[in-house]
Design a protein around this motif. Structure first.
Motif, PDB file in Angstrom:
ATOM      1  N   TYR A  19       0.846  -1.196   0.000  1.00 49.17           N
ATOM      2  CA  TYR A  19       0.000   0.000   0.000  1.00 49.17           C
ATOM      3  C   TYR A  19       0.880   1.245   0.000  1.00 49.17           C
ATOM      4  CZ  TYR A  19      -4.301  -2.582   0.903  1.00 49.17           C
ATOM      5  OH  TYR A  19      -5.388  -3.420   0.801  1.00 49.17           O
ATOM      6  N   PRO A  20       0.650   2.159  -0.956  1.00 52.07           N
ATOM      7  CA  PRO A  20       1.465   3.374  -1.005  1.00 52.07           C
ATOM      8  C   PRO A  20       0.982   4.470  -0.047  1.00 52.07           C
ATOM      9  CG  PRO A  20      -0.016   3.311  -2.888  1.00 52.07           C
ATOM     10  CD  PRO A  20      -0.222   2.037  -2.124  1.00 52.07           C
ATOM     11  N   VAL A  21      -0.220   4.316   0.503  1.00 53.99           N
ATOM     12  CA  VAL A  21      -0.809   5.346   1.363  1.00 53.99           C
ATOM     13  C   VAL A  21      -1.400   4.658   2.592  1.00 53.99           C
ATOM     14  CG1 VAL A  21      -2.579   7.153   1.494  1.00 53.99           C
ATOM     15  CG2 VAL A  21      -1.378   6.768  -0.653  1.00 53.99           C
ATOM     16  N   SER A  22      -1.224   5.289   3.753  1.00 52.16           N
ATOM     17  CA  SER A  22      -1.790   4.716   4.980  1.00 52.16           C
ATOM     18  C   SER A  22      -3.307   4.868   4.980  1.00 52.16           C
ATOM     19  CB  SER A  22      -1.192   5.399   6.208  1.00 52.16           C
ATOM     20  OG  SER A  22      -1.520   6.776   6.206  1.00 52.16           O
ATOM     21  N   GLY A  23      -3.968   4.039   5.777  1.00 61.68           N
ATOM     22  CA  GLY A  23      -5.415   4.119   5.886  1.00 61.68           C
ATOM     23  C   GLY A  23      -6.008   2.782   6.271  1.00 61.68           C
ATOM     24  N   THR A  24      -7.324   2.713   6.288  1.00 62.43           N
ATOM     25  CA  THR A  24      -8.060   1.484   6.580  1.00 62.43           C
ATOM     26  C   THR A  24      -8.635   0.969   5.273  1.00 62.43           C
ATOM     27  OG1 THR A  24      -8.594   2.326   8.773  1.00 62.43           O
ATOM     28  CG2 THR A  24      -9.908   0.486   7.967  1.00 62.43           C
ATOM     29  N   TYR A  25      -8.308  -0.285   4.949  1.00 63.58           N
ATOM     30  CA  TYR A  25      -8.718  -0.868   3.674  1.00 63.58           C
ATOM     31  C   TYR A  25      -9.539  -2.126   3.917  1.00 63.58           C
ATOM     32  CZ  TYR A  25      -5.135   2.223   1.826  1.00 63.58           C
ATOM     33  OH  TYR A  25      -4.394   3.323   1.506  1.00 63.58           O
ATOM     34  N   THR A  26     -10.562  -2.319   3.088  1.00 66.81           N
ATOM     35  CA  THR A  26     -11.351  -3.549   3.122  1.00 66.81           C
ATOM     36  C   THR A  26     -10.911  -4.413   1.941  1.00 66.81           C
ATOM     37  OG1 THR A  26     -13.218  -2.415   4.137  1.00 66.81           O
ATOM     38  CG2 THR A  26     -13.667  -4.535   3.088  1.00 66.81           C
ATOM     39  N   ILE A  27     -10.233  -5.520   2.250  1.00 63.11           N
ATOM     40  CA  ILE A  27      -9.768  -6.443   1.214  1.00 63.11           C
ATOM     41  C   ILE A  27     -10.875  -7.452   0.942  1.00 63.11           C
ATOM     42  CG2 ILE A  27      -8.042  -8.190   0.635  1.00 63.11           C
ATOM     43  CD1 ILE A  27      -6.132  -6.750   2.535  1.00 63.11           C
ATOM     44  N   LYS A  28     -11.171  -7.671  -0.340  1.00 60.76           N
ATOM     45  CA  LYS A  28     -12.183  -8.649  -0.752  1.00 60.76           C
ATOM     46  C   LYS A  28     -11.511  -9.765  -1.534  1.00 60.76           C
ATOM     47  CE  LYS A  28     -15.698  -5.071  -1.140  1.00 60.76           C
ATOM     48  NZ  LYS A  28     -16.586  -4.336  -2.050  1.00 60.76           N
ATOM     49  N   HIS A  29     -12.013 -10.977  -1.339  1.00 62.55           N
ATOM     50  CA  HIS A  29     -11.394 -12.135  -1.985  1.00 62.55           C
ATOM     51  C   HIS A  29     -12.456 -13.125  -2.441  1.00 62.55           C
ATOM     52  CE1 HIS A  29      -8.977 -15.576  -2.843  1.00 62.55           C
ATOM     53  NE2 HIS A  29      -9.397 -16.235  -1.770  1.00 62.55           N
ATOM     54  N   VAL A  30     -12.242 -13.667  -3.638  1.00 57.67           N
ATOM     55  CA  VAL A  30     -13.087 -14.724  -4.196  1.00 57.67           C
ATOM     56  C   VAL A  30     -12.166 -15.766  -4.806  1.00 57.67           C
ATOM     57  CG1 VAL A  30     -14.774 -15.268  -6.007  1.00 57.67           C
ATOM     58  CG2 VAL A  30     -15.020 -13.177  -4.676  1.00 57.67           C
ATOM     59  N   SER A  31     -12.493 -17.048  -4.603  1.00 57.95           N
ATOM     60  CA  SER A  31     -11.754 -18.122  -5.277  1.00 57.95           C
ATOM     61  C   SER A  31     -12.711 -18.843  -6.226  1.00 57.95           C
ATOM     62  CB  SER A  31     -11.141 -19.093  -4.273  1.00 57.95           C
ATOM     63  OG  SER A  31     -12.139 -19.676  -3.472  1.00 57.95           O
ATOM     64  N   LYS A  32     -12.125 -19.452  -7.250  1.00 57.88           N
ATOM     65  CA  LYS A  32     -12.938 -20.032  -8.316  1.00 57.88           C
ATOM     66  C   LYS A  32     -12.307 -21.362  -8.746  1.00 57.88           C
ATOM     67  CE  LYS A  32     -14.502 -18.603 -12.926  1.00 57.88           C
ATOM     68  NZ  LYS A  32     -14.450 -17.509 -13.903  1.00 57.88           N
ATOM     69  N   SER A  33     -13.152 -22.394  -8.864  1.00 57.14           N
ATOM     70  CA  SER A  33     -12.638 -23.684  -9.329  1.00 57.14           C
ATOM     71  C   SER A  33     -13.161 -24.035 -10.717  1.00 57.14           C
ATOM     72  CB  SER A  33     -12.985 -24.791  -8.333  1.00 57.14           C
ATOM     73  OG  SER A  33     -14.372 -24.836  -8.100  1.00 57.14           O
ATOM     74  N   SER A  34     -14.204 -23.367 -11.159  1.00 57.03           N
ATOM     75  CA  SER A  34     -14.706 -23.530 -12.530  1.00 57.03           C
ATOM     76  C   SER A  34     -15.559 -22.308 -12.847  1.00 57.03           C
ATOM     77  CB  SER A  34     -15.535 -24.813 -12.656  1.00 57.03           C
ATOM     78  OG  SER A  34     -16.770 -24.666 -11.972  1.00 57.03           O
ATOM     79  N   GLY A  35     -16.090 -22.283 -14.057  1.00 57.70           N
ATOM     80  CA  GLY A  35     -16.905 -21.149 -14.449  1.00 57.70           C
ATOM     81  C   GLY A  35     -18.142 -20.978 -13.596  1.00 57.70           C
ATOM     82  N   THR A  36     -18.633 -22.053 -13.000  1.00 57.97           N
ATOM     83  CA  THR A  36     -19.843 -21.971 -12.183  1.00 57.97           C
ATOM     84  C   THR A  36     -19.589 -22.160 -10.695  1.00 57.97           C
ATOM     85  OG1 THR A  36     -20.248 -24.319 -12.614  1.00 57.97           O
ATOM     86  CG2 THR A  36     -21.365 -22.728 -14.050  1.00 57.97           C
ATOM     87  N   CYS A  37     -18.421 -22.666 -10.345  1.00 56.60           N
ATOM     88  CA  CYS A  37     -18.101 -22.887  -8.926  1.00 56.60           C
ATOM     89  C   CYS A  37     -17.241 -21.736  -8.411  1.00 56.60           C
ATOM     90  CB  CYS A  37     -17.382 -24.215  -8.736  1.00 56.60           C
ATOM     91  SG  CYS A  37     -18.446 -25.642  -9.045  1.00 56.60           S
ATOM     92  N   VAL A  38     -17.912 -20.725  -7.896  1.00 56.14           N
ATOM     93  CA  VAL A  38     -17.247 -19.520  -7.404  1.00 56.14           C
ATOM     94  C   VAL A  38     -17.631 -19.334  -5.940  1.00 56.14           C
ATOM     95  CG1 VAL A  38     -16.999 -17.030  -7.700  1.00 56.14           C
ATOM     96  CG2 VAL A  38     -17.373 -18.487  -9.694  1.00 56.14           C
ATOM     97  N   SER A  39     -16.652 -19.022  -5.119  1.00 54.04           N
ATOM     98  CA  SER A  39     -16.907 -18.853  -3.686  1.00 54.04           C
ATOM     99  C   SER A  39     -17.709 -17.588  -3.415  1.00 54.04           C
ATOM    100  CB  SER A  39     -15.581 -18.777  -2.924  1.00 54.04           C
ATOM    101  OG  SER A  39     -14.950 -17.529  -3.160  1.00 54.04           O
ATOM    102  N   ASP A  40     -18.208 -17.507  -2.192  1.00 55.67           N
ATOM    103  CA  ASP A  40     -18.767 -16.250  -1.729  1.00 55.67           C
ATOM    104  C   ASP A  40     -17.611 -15.266  -1.538  1.00 55.67           C
ATOM    105  OD1 ASP A  40     -21.377 -17.190  -1.647  1.00 55.67           O
ATOM    106  OD2 ASP A  40     -21.149 -17.944   0.401  1.00 55.67           O
ATOM    107  N   THR A  41     -17.919 -13.987  -1.488  1.00 54.29           N
ATOM    108  CA  THR A  41     -16.890 -12.969  -1.261  1.00 54.29           C
ATOM    109  C   THR A  41     -16.584 -12.893   0.226  1.00 54.29           C
ATOM    110  OG1 THR A  41     -17.668 -11.704  -3.163  1.00 54.29           O
ATOM    111  CG2 THR A  41     -16.306 -10.535  -1.555  1.00 54.29           C
ATOM    112  N   VAL A  42     -15.296 -12.965   0.535  1.00 53.32           N
ATOM    113  CA  VAL A  42     -14.837 -12.842   1.918  1.00 53.32           C
ATOM    114  C   VAL A  42     -14.119 -11.507   2.041  1.00 53.32           C
ATOM    115  CG1 VAL A  42     -13.327 -13.817   3.680  1.00 53.32           C
ATOM    116  CG2 VAL A  42     -14.586 -15.321   2.162  1.00 53.32           C
TER     117      VAL A  42
END
Length: 191
Positions: free
Chosen positions: A60-83
């Motif tokens: 991060y080039p600037v200080s602050g509070t950030y919300t990181i979002k992540h999704v994993s995918k195993s196929s075109g239809t098998c996608v995780s919920d967003t964490v």
């Protein structure tokens, strides 16, 4: 065949960080079929989609509070919920200082002042090194005060170091040279 969508979990190493320091985020989820794509949103309009593995590094080039979002995918239809996870990125100190210079009194006393600030209001600790090879126990070469004094017994140019650390471990160092001259003390016998 029905597959369970992959769960998304991740860890951040190190768990807290200072602006400008690189960190690693690793997807720690497991799925019944292999995950082959990872999406990361760093909460500052920067995103990455990778297919080479569950870890990614970022700075991060600037200080602050950030919300990181992540999704994993195993196929075109098998996608995780967003964490999501909230990450605090702490500011580093902005070093500033001043000192008395020029022609010093005969005892060589110099007043140093730190004008260092930190944008996010963390508390600061200081470490001064006066670069004086003639320092001794009564006149130490180091100080942890914000505004210390030091006596230079010999005129000349000295390399001085100031290191400032925030309460969350963010450090900034500065090295500068200063030339000091001592006012001579007159001494003569009676006529």
């Amino acid at each position: 065949t029905v597959y369970t969508k992959p769960p998304a979990q991740f860890q951040i190493t190190p768990p807290s960080l200072c602006v400008g320091n690189q960190f690693t985020i690793t997807d720690t989820s497991s799925a019944t079929i292999a995950v082959n794509q990872w999406y990361w949103d760093f909460g500052n309009s920067i995103t990455q989609t990778i297919t080479t593995g569950p870890s990614v590094t970022y700075t991060y080039p600037v200080s602050g509070t950030y919300t990181i979002k992540h999704v994993s995918k195993s196929s075109g239809t098998c996608v995780s919920d967003t964490v999501t996870r909230i990450l605090q990125v702490f500011a580093k100190p902005v070093i500033g200082y001043n000192y008395t210079g020029g022609c010093l009194p005969a005892n060589g006393l110099v007043q140093f002042n730190s004008t260092t600030t930190v944008p996010d209001g963390q508390t600061l600790s200081y470490s001064w090194n006066f670069g004086d090879p003639n320092a001794n126990g009564a006149n130490p070469n180091t100080s942890t005060l914000a505004n210390p004094t030091h006596n230079y017994s010999v005129f000349g140019t000295y390399t001085i170091q100031l290191s400032v650390t925030t309460s969350n471990g963010c450090t900034k160092d500065s090295t500068f040279t200063a030339t000091f001259n001592l006012k001579p003390t007159l001494s003569y016998p009676a006529l």
